[in-house]
Design a protein around this motif. Structure first.
Motif, PDB file in Angstrom:
ATOM      1  N   SER A  90     -87.984  25.426  58.605  1.00 53.59           N
ATOM      2  CA  SER A  90     -87.699  24.133  59.229  1.00 53.59           C
ATOM      3  C   SER A  90     -86.522  23.416  58.579  1.00 53.59           C
ATOM      4  O   SER A  90     -85.707  22.789  59.267  1.00 53.59           O
ATOM      5  CB  SER A  90     -88.934  23.240  59.204  1.00 53.59           C
ATOM      6  N   TYR A 119     -83.336  24.947  59.659  1.00 51.75           N
ATOM      7  CA  TYR A 119     -82.996  24.490  61.002  1.00 51.75           C
ATOM      8  C   TYR A 119     -82.397  23.081  60.970  1.00 51.75           C
ATOM      9  O   TYR A 119     -81.404  22.797  61.655  1.00 51.75           O
ATOM     10  CB  TYR A 119     -84.242  24.489  61.885  1.00 51.75           C
ATOM     11  N   VAL A 120     -82.992  22.192  60.164  1.00 51.59           N
ATOM     12  CA  VAL A 120     -82.496  20.816  60.179  1.00 51.59           C
ATOM     13  C   VAL A 120     -81.145  20.704  59.484  1.00 51.59           C
ATOM     14  O   VAL A 120     -80.319  19.865  59.873  1.00 51.59           O
ATOM     15  CB  VAL A 120     -83.528  19.841  59.573  1.00 51.59           C
ATOM     16  N   THR A 121     -80.866  21.528  58.484  1.00 59.34           N
ATOM     17  CA  THR A 121     -79.537  21.465  57.867  1.00 59.34           C
ATOM     18  C   THR A 121     -78.469  21.958  58.838  1.00 59.34           C
ATOM     19  O   THR A 121     -77.364  21.419  58.870  1.00 59.34           O
ATOM     20  CB  THR A 121     -79.489  22.271  56.560  1.00 59.34           C
ATOM     21  N   TYR A 153     -78.743  21.643  62.096  1.00 59.61           N
ATOM     22  CA  TYR A 153     -78.703  20.537  63.051  1.00 59.61           C
ATOM     23  C   TYR A 153     -77.803  19.403  62.543  1.00 59.61           C
ATOM     24  O   TYR A 153     -76.927  18.910  63.264  1.00 59.61           O
ATOM     25  CB  TYR A 153     -80.129  20.050  63.261  1.00 59.61           C
ATOM     26  N   MET A 175     -82.411  10.272  59.772  1.00 61.83           N
ATOM     27  CA  MET A 175     -83.451  11.241  60.129  1.00 61.83           C
ATOM     28  C   MET A 175     -84.430  11.383  58.978  1.00 61.83           C
ATOM     29  O   MET A 175     -84.041  11.423  57.811  1.00 61.83           O
ATOM     30  CB  MET A 175     -82.834  12.599  60.461  1.00 61.83           C
ATOM     31  N   LEU A 188     -86.400  13.424  56.655  1.00 59.71           N
ATOM     32  CA  LEU A 188     -86.253  14.783  56.171  1.00 59.71           C
ATOM     33  C   LEU A 188     -87.493  15.311  55.458  1.00 59.71           C
ATOM     34  O   LEU A 188     -87.445  16.347  54.802  1.00 59.71           O
ATOM     35  CB  LEU A 188     -85.019  14.884  55.266  1.00 59.71           C
ATOM     36  N   ILE A 233     -89.227  16.404  60.115  1.00 59.13           N
ATOM     37  CA  ILE A 233     -88.378  17.450  60.685  1.00 59.13           C
ATOM     38  C   ILE A 233     -89.065  18.089  61.890  1.00 59.13           C
ATOM     39  O   ILE A 233     -88.472  18.244  62.963  1.00 59.13           O
ATOM     40  CB  ILE A 233     -88.059  18.524  59.629  1.00 59.13           C
ATOM     41  N   HIS A 272     -89.230  15.617  64.879  1.00 58.57           N
ATOM     42  CA  HIS A 272     -87.924  15.319  65.486  1.00 58.57           C
ATOM     43  C   HIS A 272     -87.415  16.519  66.286  1.00 58.57           C
ATOM     44  O   HIS A 272     -86.901  16.361  67.403  1.00 58.57           O
ATOM     45  CB  HIS A 272     -86.920  14.946  64.402  1.00 58.57           C
ATOM     46  N   LEU A 273     -87.542  17.708  65.720  1.00 61.43           N
ATOM     47  CA  LEU A 273     -87.035  18.911  66.382  1.00 61.43           C
ATOM     48  C   LEU A 273     -88.096  19.588  67.260  1.00 61.43           C
ATOM     49  O   LEU A 273     -87.818  20.620  67.865  1.00 61.43           O
ATOM     50  CB  LEU A 273     -86.518  19.904  65.340  1.00 61.43           C
ATOM     51  N   TRP A 311     -82.615  22.566  67.379  1.00 66.44           N
ATOM     52  CA  TRP A 311     -81.709  22.274  66.265  1.00 66.44           C
ATOM     53  C   TRP A 311     -80.245  22.515  66.616  1.00 66.44           C
ATOM     54  O   TRP A 311     -79.360  22.199  65.832  1.00 66.44           O
ATOM     55  CB  TRP A 311     -82.102  23.115  65.047  1.00 66.44           C
TER      56      TRP A 311
END
Length: 397
Positions: free
Chosen positions: A284, A287-289, A291, A344, A346, A351, A354-355, A383
């Motif tokens: 996860s 993915y968020v980094t 994004y 966001m 984190l 995470i 949000h995603l 993402w």
């Protein structure tokens, strides 16, 4: 000063590569557990999976830990694996979806791990493990990915399409690609070398025959002018690739992590994705980094962006946020580091919410890269959305 003229190479592997067969099965198990939660009407945030798969000649072993709303039968997990293998296209003597022996040795998640991750009382939900995760974006391709890995994926995606459609029945499921890109002034301008090794169903086919089949599709998916008379081709350079897949080479989940990310053009924290539910920040947070980095570049705050997050098991908030704009930024890296956690949440739960990661969206990620993909209607590849651009512009103004 960074060197401006150079060659850089990345590889991809197809859905039929032995390691990718394992990634697909492991991610199908993750999706199966989420579908079970949907059927039972329970909170999907309770799902846990750490599924590993091994394949060899007509043998599949599925191991690891999971937590579901109720126990999932070994027979259902076995059938899920068989259907994944069938979808990939394996119906050969040494590896057949119907005849392969499938051993399922999944068991319940460790209580010690669970207590570190689960929220309880005043304790926030923690990260599923310690680790470092990186995300990257750049302007080299339409989807803000490095060109070598992006077009290596595109080659194999296209070959898989024509194999599945029957347009090229001679192609087998197992294949690898690799392209070497020429950079001038830091910009990709052409392809110096093309390598494609592709399994074929007719044992008599030669390297020349396979070149005639494959080369037109390589030209089709790469930018105009990038293939030239100076491009060197290596199509099935060993001469024959008839025995393929797990019959030719053992496969394991998580052995193609650089193929899954940026092809070596950006750092990798070391953790694999497939088989893991998104409480595991290996997945996860990677993915968020991506994004966040993609939205930084999409907001025209930089031409290149690398973001690192770090976590500790059982601790919710990231231990550190690091931003590198590689000298291309229109805003300070310090400023971005201070605002990313403001625009966001984190923490692992933030995470996932949000995603929208608590859903059965993972089997489709198992081949052709987790990044540089198009978000779909079912929430997959969320993402890759560019929906933080305005917030980033406002926060850094």
């Amino acid at each position: 000063m960074a060197r401006q003229s150079y060659l850089f190479t990345s590889e991809s592997v197809s859905e039929g590569h032995p390691d990718k067969v394992c990634d697909r099965i492991s991610d199908e198990v993750v999706d199966l557990i989420y579908r079970q939660a949907e059927t039972d009407g329970v909170d999907a945030s309770s799902v846990r999976s750490a599924c590993e798969t091994l394949t060899t000649t007509n043998k599949v072993v599925i191991a690891g830990e999971y937590r579901a709303s109720q126990s999932i039968s070994k027979e259902l997990i076995e059938e899920t694996a068989r259907q994944a293998i069938k979808s990939i296209g394996y119906e050969q003597d040494g590896f057949h979806w119907k005849n392969a022996e499938v051993d399922v040795v999944l068991h319940e998640q460790s209580a010690d791990i669970a207590q570190g991750v689960d929220a309880s009382g005043n304790k926030d939900e923690g990260a599923g493990d310690q680790g470092i995760m990186f995300g990257y974006a750049c302007r080299e391709t339409p989807d803000l990915m490095p060109a070598p890995i992006y077009y290596s994926h595109k080659i194999l995606e296209r070959l898989a399409q024509v194999r599945h459609s029957g347009e090229q029945p001679a192609l087998g499921p197992d294949s690898k690609s690799q392209i070497t890109v020429q950079y001038e002034n830091g910009v990709p301008v052409g392809i110096r070398e093309v390598v494609v090794s592709h399994q074929h169903r007719d044992e008599s086919l030669t390297s020349g025959d396979m070149h005639d089949i494959i080369a037109p599709y390589v030209r089709e998916v790469t930018p105009d002018g990038w293939i030239s008379d100076d491009t060197v081709w290596h199509i099935n350079p060993t001469g024959k690739f008839f025995i393929g897949g797990p019959d030719g080479d053992c496969g394991l989940t998580g052995r193609k992590i650089i193929v899954d990310t940026y092809g070596g053009a950006a750092p990798h924290g070391g953790g694999a994705f497939s088989g893991k539910d998104p409480t595991k920040v290996d997945r996860s947070a990677a993915y968020v980094t991506r994004y966040l980095a993609k939205n930084v570049v999409g907001a025209e705050l930089a031409d290149r962006c690398t973001i690192q997050l770090s976590y500790a098991i059982g601790v919710a908030r990231p231990l550190s946020i690091h931003v590198n704009l590689h000298g291309t930024g229109n805003v300070s890296e310090d400023k971005l580091e201070s605002v990313l956690g403001e625009i966001m949440d984190l923490r692992p739960r933030g995470i996932r919410e949000h995603l929208q990661l608590n859903r059965p969206i993972y089997a489709r990620t198992a081949a052709y890269g987790h990044f540089g993909r198009t978000p779909d209607d079912d929430g997959g590849f969320s993402w890759e959305k560019l929906d933080l651009v305005d917030a980033l512009k406002a926060a850094t103004a």
